[in-house]
Design a protein around this motif. Structure first.
Motif, PDB file in Angstrom:
ATOM      1  N   ASP A  32       0.670  -1.249   0.164  1.00 47.93           N
ATOM      2  CA  ASP A  32       0.012   0.221  -0.059  1.00 47.93           C
ATOM      3  C   ASP A  32       0.826   1.191   0.107  1.00 47.93           C
ATOM      4  O   ASP A  32       0.657   2.060   0.930  1.00 47.93           O
ATOM      5  CB  ASP A  32      -0.898   0.144   1.448  1.00 47.93           C
ATOM      6  N   SER A  47       2.162   0.117   4.272  1.00 46.70           N
ATOM      7  CA  SER A  47       2.015  -0.718   5.362  1.00 46.70           C
ATOM      8  C   SER A  47       3.065  -1.798   5.660  1.00 46.70           C
ATOM      9  O   SER A  47       3.807  -1.925   4.612  1.00 46.70           O
ATOM     10  CB  SER A  47       0.534  -1.667   4.954  1.00 46.70           C
ATOM     11  N   TRP A 100      -3.517  -0.314   8.742  1.00 42.33           N
ATOM     12  CA  TRP A 100      -3.707  -0.883   7.404  1.00 42.33           C
ATOM     13  C   TRP A 100      -2.845   0.444   6.789  1.00 42.33           C
ATOM     14  O   TRP A 100      -2.235   1.248   7.125  1.00 42.33           O
ATOM     15  CB  TRP A 100      -5.208  -1.049   6.827  1.00 42.33           C
ATOM     16  N   ALA A 101      -3.599   0.650   5.372  1.00 42.97           N
ATOM     17  CA  ALA A 101      -2.780   1.546   4.469  1.00 42.97           C
ATOM     18  C   ALA A 101      -2.546   3.116   4.929  1.00 42.97           C
ATOM     19  O   ALA A 101      -3.617   3.860   4.882  1.00 42.97           O
ATOM     20  CB  ALA A 101      -3.429   1.402   3.007  1.00 42.97           C
ATOM     21  N   ASP A 152      -8.027   3.498   4.588  1.00 37.99           N
ATOM     22  CA  ASP A 152      -7.337   4.063   3.349  1.00 37.99           C
ATOM     23  C   ASP A 152      -7.398   5.341   3.152  1.00 37.99           C
ATOM     24  O   ASP A 152      -7.889   5.899   2.052  1.00 37.99           O
ATOM     25  CB  ASP A 152      -7.769   3.165   2.215  1.00 37.99           C
ATOM     26  N   GLU A 239     -11.373   0.044  -2.656  1.00 36.74           N
ATOM     27  CA  GLU A 239     -10.636   0.663  -1.571  1.00 36.74           C
ATOM     28  C   GLU A 239      -9.490   1.334  -2.201  1.00 36.74           C
ATOM     29  O   GLU A 239      -9.471   1.370  -3.438  1.00 36.74           O
ATOM     30  CB  GLU A 239      -9.983  -0.604  -0.913  1.00 36.74           C
ATOM     31  N   ALA A 240      -8.484   2.059  -1.438  1.00 34.17           N
ATOM     32  CA  ALA A 240      -7.262   2.447  -2.134  1.00 34.17           C
ATOM     33  C   ALA A 240      -7.464   3.716  -3.088  1.00 34.17           C
ATOM     34  O   ALA A 240      -6.877   3.887  -4.154  1.00 34.17           O
ATOM     35  CB  ALA A 240      -6.633   1.435  -2.618  1.00 34.17           C
ATOM     36  N   HIS A 290      -2.857  -2.051  -4.778  1.00 29.75           N
ATOM     37  CA  HIS A 290      -3.034  -0.655  -4.125  1.00 29.75           C
ATOM     38  C   HIS A 290      -1.985  -0.015  -4.440  1.00 29.75           C
ATOM     39  O   HIS A 290      -0.689  -0.327  -4.485  1.00 29.75           O
ATOM     40  CB  HIS A 290      -2.829  -1.006  -2.624  1.00 29.75           C
ATOM     41  N   ARG A 317       3.635  -8.581   1.046  1.00 26.31           N
ATOM     42  CA  ARG A 317       3.808  -8.116  -0.048  1.00 26.31           C
ATOM     43  C   ARG A 317       4.983  -7.253  -0.278  1.00 26.31           C
ATOM     44  O   ARG A 317       5.757  -6.910   0.842  1.00 26.31           O
ATOM     45  CB  ARG A 317       2.259  -7.125  -0.396  1.00 26.31           C
TER      46      ARG A 317
HETATM   47  O1  FUB Z   1      -2.956  -3.592   3.609  1.00 29.35           O
HETATM   48  C1  FUB Z   1      -4.209  -4.011   4.278  1.00 29.35           C
HETATM   49  C2  FUB Z   1      -5.285  -3.341   3.163  1.00 29.35           C
HETATM   50  O2  FUB Z   1      -5.196  -4.355   1.886  1.00 29.35           O
HETATM   51  C3  FUB Z   1      -5.333  -2.103   2.726  1.00 29.35           C
HETATM   52  O3  FUB Z   1      -5.798  -1.105   3.620  1.00 29.35           O
HETATM   53  C4  FUB Z   1      -6.253  -2.277   1.448  1.00 29.35           C
HETATM   54  O4  FUB Z   1      -6.138  -1.260   0.480  1.00 29.35           O
HETATM   55  C5  FUB Z   1      -5.546  -3.702   0.716  1.00 29.35           C
HETATM   56  O5  FUB Z   1      -4.426  -3.320   0.152  1.00 29.35           O
END
Ligand code: FUB
Length: 340
Positions: A32, A47, A100-101, A152, A239-240, A290, A317
């Protein structure tokens, strides 16, 4: 019909291979990536993935991240510095689980790290931590941003010095559990033929740690000027969200989630509406896709992640960057990271 920008004529249906992909991290798993240029240097706020042993589910429980590191470089392809721990969940008083991101912004001499994390009631909120250096460390505020929810966050600074936060994500991101800014605790999606759930956005207040206004919907229109509907999984927001400005127009890009693409739409205001244009990044290895987009030294760069380094583990990732190119009409050349 709402007013929108036309769909540009050169929209790629076939992806091309990128010129060169630069992997940015190998000692840690990262995802992300939100990239920014601060003081002439390129900073990446990702992240920090790790193996927590939580089994995989549709809510993303296996994404159980606990801290953030910031990375930077002074040239593309040059040394990437890992600046170490920037913020840990133990230092966020209200946090429960799952960092998260994130994203970041600079105002004057101050830096702000924005991050989604579930609170102690397991509800995603958006937090903010402040620091005097772009790489941190950052110190978290006592409470999340008032009126924030879901995940996000992406902060865009316009040429007039105003800052806007875009946020939200469905499924594990919980956007479907909110109705007009109220938590309803259950999943509620619009009907298949109704406008899909939208990302949200709000101008940030002068202090950069609160909203200046109630969050509102970011509407994405199709080529006929109609909002994209829930059943349109290839184009609807998942998302993202990310916003950048190119030649005086606003580009909203986002992940389509279960169809795994990064797509984009163009508008003539940071508030939208945005008109859907096409795919800019094909699916990558791993479930999530993302990205972020930033201009650096006269070229445009796409930051993204994939799971190649972990042999395909979706929650482990690694971030990368590659050049992003525009056609003369302002449309973006579609990339497939794996086409030879
Ligand atoms: O990394 C966690 C979540 O996975 C992110 O917040 C989303 O955008 C997806 O990439």
């Amino acid at each position: 019909k709402m007013d929108g920008i036309e769909t540009l004529s050169i929209s790629d249906t076939t992806a091309v291979s990128p010129d060169k992909v630069y992997p940015l991290t190998s000692d840690l798993f990262t995802a992300d990536p939100s990239a920014h240029v601060f003081n002439g240097r390129l900073y990446v706020y990702p992240s920090h993935d790790f193996e927590s042993g939580i089994p995989e589910d549709d809510l993303g429980s296996h994404f159980n991240m606990m801290d953030y590191h910031v990375f930077s470089m002074d040239s593309v392809g040059g040394k990437v510095t890992d600046h170490g721990l920037a913020l840990h969940i133990d230092n966020v008083p209200w946090a429960g689980r799952q960092m998260w991101a994130p994203d970041a912004a600079k105002k004057g001499d101050d830096y702000f790290l924005y991050f989604p994390v579930k609170d102690k009631d397991d509800i995603f909120r958006i937090g903010v931590a402040t620091g005097k250096n772009p790489e941190g460390p950052f110190s978290a505020l006592e409470k999340p941003i008032g009126g924030s929810y879901s995940m996000d966050p992406a902060v865009f600074m316009d040429d007039d010095g105003k800052y806007y936060m875009y946020f939200g994500g469905i499924w594990g991101g919980q956007l479907q559990k909110w109705d007009n800014g109220k938590y309803i605790g259950e999943d509620k999606y619009p009907e298949a033929d109704e406008p899909a759930l939208s990302p949200k956005m709000a101008m940030l207040a002068e202090d950069m740690v609160s909203f200046a206004e109630e969050p509102r919907d970011v509407v994405v229109l199709d080529e006929k000027g109609k909002p994209i509907v829930t059943s349109d999984n290839d184009r609807r927001f998942f998302e993202a969200a990310w916003v950048h400005k190119y030649k005086n127009r606003y580009y909203l890009s986002y992940s389509t989630g279960d169809t795994h693409k990064i797509v984009y739409a163009i508008g003539d205001s940071p508030y939208g509406p945005f008109t859907y244009q096409g795919v800019l990044l094909d699916p990558v290895l791993g479930w999530t896709n993302h990205h972020s987009i930033v201009e650096y030294n006269g070229k445009w760069w796409l930051f993204f992640h994939d799971s190649s380094l972990s042999g395909g583990k979706t929650h482990l990732r690694s971030v990368k960057m590659t050049e992003l190119k525009y056609h003369p009409d302002g449309s973006i050349q579609r990339i497939n990271a794996y086409v030879e």
